[in-house]
Every structure is written in structure tokens, then in C-alpha cells.
Write a protein that holds these residues in place. Structure first.
Motif, PDB file in Angstrom:
ATOM      1  N   LEU A 204       0.867  -1.183   0.000  1.00 51.81           N
ATOM      2  CA  LEU A 204       0.000   0.000   0.000  1.00 51.81           C
ATOM      3  C   LEU A 204       0.901   1.229   0.000  1.00 51.81           C
ATOM      4  CD1 LEU A 204      -2.427  -1.211   2.792  1.00 51.81           C
ATOM      5  CD2 LEU A 204      -2.886  -1.207   0.358  1.00 51.81           C
ATOM      6  N   SER A 205       0.625   2.163  -0.890  1.00 51.57           N
ATOM      7  CA  SER A 205       1.477   3.331  -1.041  1.00 51.57           C
ATOM      8  C   SER A 205       0.607   4.583  -1.096  1.00 51.57           C
ATOM      9  CB  SER A 205       2.273   3.181  -2.337  1.00 51.57           C
ATOM     10  OG  SER A 205       2.992   4.338  -2.627  1.00 51.57           O
ATOM     11  N   ALA A 206       1.082   5.678  -0.478  1.00 55.13           N
ATOM     12  CA  ALA A 206       0.317   6.928  -0.514  1.00 55.13           C
ATOM     13  C   ALA A 206       1.232   8.125  -0.317  1.00 55.13           C
ATOM     14  CB  ALA A 206      -0.759   6.934   0.567  1.00 55.13           C
ATOM     15  N   LEU A 207       0.763   9.272  -0.797  1.00 56.24           N
ATOM     16  CA  LEU A 207       1.453  10.544  -0.625  1.00 56.24           C
ATOM     17  C   LEU A 207       0.574  11.491   0.188  1.00 56.24           C
ATOM     18  CD1 LEU A 207       2.696  11.303  -4.268  1.00 56.24           C
ATOM     19  CD2 LEU A 207       4.045  10.433  -2.364  1.00 56.24           C
ATOM     20  N   GLY A 208       1.213  12.332   0.993  1.00 51.75           N
ATOM     21  CA  GLY A 208       0.536  13.437   1.664  1.00 51.75           C
ATOM     22  C   GLY A 208      -0.657  13.039   2.507  1.00 51.75           C
ATOM     23  N   MET A 209      -1.786  13.678   2.209  1.00 55.41           N
ATOM     24  CA  MET A 209      -2.999  13.500   3.004  1.00 55.41           C
ATOM     25  C   MET A 209      -3.585  12.089   2.889  1.00 55.41           C
ATOM     26  SD  MET A 209      -3.275  16.386   4.472  1.00 55.41           S
ATOM     27  CE  MET A 209      -4.931  16.549   5.093  1.00 55.41           C
ATOM     28  N   ALA A 210      -3.212  11.345   1.874  1.00 51.79           N
ATOM     29  CA  ALA A 210      -3.727   9.980   1.700  1.00 51.79           C
ATOM     30  C   ALA A 210      -3.041   8.979   2.644  1.00 51.79           C
ATOM     31  CB  ALA A 210      -3.562   9.533   0.252  1.00 51.79           C
ATOM     32  N   ILE A 211      -1.997   9.409   3.334  1.00 48.32           N
ATOM     33  CA  ILE A 211      -1.290   8.507   4.259  1.00 48.32           C
ATOM     34  C   ILE A 211      -2.233   7.969   5.329  1.00 48.32           C
ATOM     35  CG2 ILE A 211       0.475   8.460   6.076  1.00 48.32           C
ATOM     36  CD1 ILE A 211       2.210  10.205   4.217  1.00 48.32           C
ATOM     37  N   ALA A 212      -3.116   8.810   5.836  1.00 44.01           N
ATOM     38  CA  ALA A 212      -4.072   8.360   6.864  1.00 44.01           C
ATOM     39  C   ALA A 212      -4.965   7.244   6.328  1.00 44.01           C
ATOM     40  CB  ALA A 212      -4.920   9.535   7.347  1.00 44.01           C
ATOM     41  N   THR A 213      -5.342   7.334   5.064  1.00 42.10           N
ATOM     42  CA  THR A 213      -6.181   6.306   4.450  1.00 42.10           C
ATOM     43  C   THR A 213      -5.432   4.975   4.375  1.00 42.10           C
ATOM     44  OG1 THR A 213      -7.271   8.019   3.140  1.00 42.10           O
ATOM     45  CG2 THR A 213      -7.593   5.744   2.425  1.00 42.10           C
ATOM     46  N   VAL A 214      -4.154   5.014   3.969  1.00 37.11           N
ATOM     47  CA  VAL A 214      -3.346   3.791   3.882  1.00 37.11           C
ATOM     48  C   VAL A 214      -3.207   3.132   5.251  1.00 37.11           C
ATOM     49  CG1 VAL A 214      -0.948   3.016   3.618  1.00 37.11           C
ATOM     50  CG2 VAL A 214      -2.048   4.233   1.802  1.00 37.11           C
ATOM     51  N   VAL A 215      -2.939   3.942   6.267  1.00 32.87           N
ATOM     52  CA  VAL A 215      -2.780   3.404   7.618  1.00 32.87           C
ATOM     53  C   VAL A 215      -4.094   2.781   8.082  1.00 32.87           C
ATOM     54  CG1 VAL A 215      -2.320   4.012  10.027  1.00 32.87           C
ATOM     55  CG2 VAL A 215      -0.889   4.962   8.207  1.00 32.87           C
ATOM     56  N   THR A 216      -5.211   3.418   7.787  1.00 35.36           N
ATOM     57  CA  THR A 216      -6.527   2.886   8.167  1.00 35.36           C
ATOM     58  C   THR A 216      -6.798   1.557   7.467  1.00 35.36           C
ATOM     59  OG1 THR A 216      -7.349   5.127   8.515  1.00 35.36           O
ATOM     60  CG2 THR A 216      -8.997   3.397   8.267  1.00 35.36           C
ATOM     61  N   VAL A 217      -6.505   1.479   6.174  1.00 30.33           N
ATOM     62  CA  VAL A 217      -6.697   0.225   5.423  1.00 30.33           C
ATOM     63  C   VAL A 217      -5.849  -0.890   6.049  1.00 30.33           C
ATOM     64  CG1 VAL A 217      -6.260  -0.919   3.203  1.00 30.33           C
ATOM     65  CG2 VAL A 217      -7.345   1.330   3.253  1.00 30.33           C
ATOM     66  N   ALA A 218      -4.585  -0.585   6.333  1.00 32.11           N
ATOM     67  CA  ALA A 218      -3.692  -1.589   6.930  1.00 32.11           C
ATOM     68  C   ALA A 218      -4.208  -2.043   8.296  1.00 32.11           C
ATOM     69  CB  ALA A 218      -2.280  -1.018   7.057  1.00 32.11           C
TER      70      ALA A 218
END
Length: 145
Positions: A62-76
Motif C-alpha cells: 500500500l502506497s500513498a502521498l501526503g494527506m492519503a497517508i491516513a487512508t493507507v494506515v486505516t486500510v492496513a
């Protein structure tokens, strides 16, 4: 939500398709990478897509930049808390992003989380599939009566 789950279930993955924008030529070969946006798709689209990738490749990045980091952490965290995934690696960095409105590149935070299947992944996925089938059969029986 069923449409998203069904769309993910019917998904076929072409080589290089998962590498999307910002993937770079060297990284385009990763078939198990999901680049997450916090504006384009709902959260559970990424959860279900990650499950599908783990079924196919045994792990997902799972990879993300900027504000999408919170989404990646939530998915994980959703995948880990449901007993489907274990963390293999977490990498953070900053990347230069070119913006047409600015003369110099802007730095953005980047996160990459590699998740692997748990020992019970296949068992849990089979149980979830059975529950969906039972619920669908029940709904169909109610429609007919």
C-alpha cells in the motif's frame, strides 16, 4: 457497498496496471502495489482490493502521498485487526512533486506499507464468502415469498 465488492471480485489485473501515476519506470513492474488516494475511491474499495491482491500475490504493498497517508494506515489497520494481514515492512520518505503553479518542486511525505497474509487468511476469506452466499440466498428466498 455490494457494487464495490462485486467490482473488486470481478477485477482482472493486467501487468503494470497497479503502478499508476507517480510510479516511475523502475517501479512499474510491481503487480501487487496499490497507490491510495483519499479522494478517488471509498475506503473499503482499498480494503477489498488489498484482500484481492493478497489472494493473488500473498502480499500487498500500500502506497500513498501526503494527506492519503491516513487512508493507507486505516486500510492496513482494518486488515490487521480482522486477522487477515501482518505487517512485513513500513517505509517512509519524502518525494519531490512538481506543481505547475510553483516554480520549484514541493516535498510530500510518502508511506509504503507491505502486508502479508496471515496463516488464517484463506480460512477467514472462505468463511466471509460463505456468509455472503447465505445472506444472498436468504434475501432471494424473502423476495420470492
Amino acid at each position: 457497498m455490494e457494487e464495490v465488492t462485486e467490482a473488486v471480485g470481478n477485477l482482472t489485473i493486467a501487468a503494470g496496471e497497479a503502478a499508476g501515476a507517480g510510479g516511475g519506470a523502475a517501479e512499474a513492474h510491481k503487480k501487487n502495489r496499490i497507490q491510495v488516494s483519499n479522494t478517488k475511491k471509498p475506503l473499503f474499495f482499498y480494503v477489498n482490493l488489498a484482500k484481492r491482491y493478497m489472494q493473488l500475490h500473498n502480499e500487498v504493498e500500500l502506497s500513498a502521498l501526503g494527506m492519503a497517508i491516513a487512508t493507507v494506515v486505516t486500510v492496513a489497520e482494518i486488515l490487521k485487526n480482522n486477522g487477515l494481514a501482518v505487517e512485513k515492512k513500513i517505509m517512509t520518505s519524502t518525494v519531490d512533486v512538481k506543481d505547475d503553479s510553483r516554480s520549484r518542486p514541493m516535498q510530500k511525505a510518502k508511506i509504503e506499507i507491505v502486508l502479508g497474509k496471515t496463516d488464517k487468511f484463506d480460512e477467514l476469506m472462505a468463511a466471509a464468502a460463505e456468509e455472503r452466499e447465505a445472506a444472498a440466498a436468504e434475501a432471494e428466498a424473502e423476495e420470492q415469498s
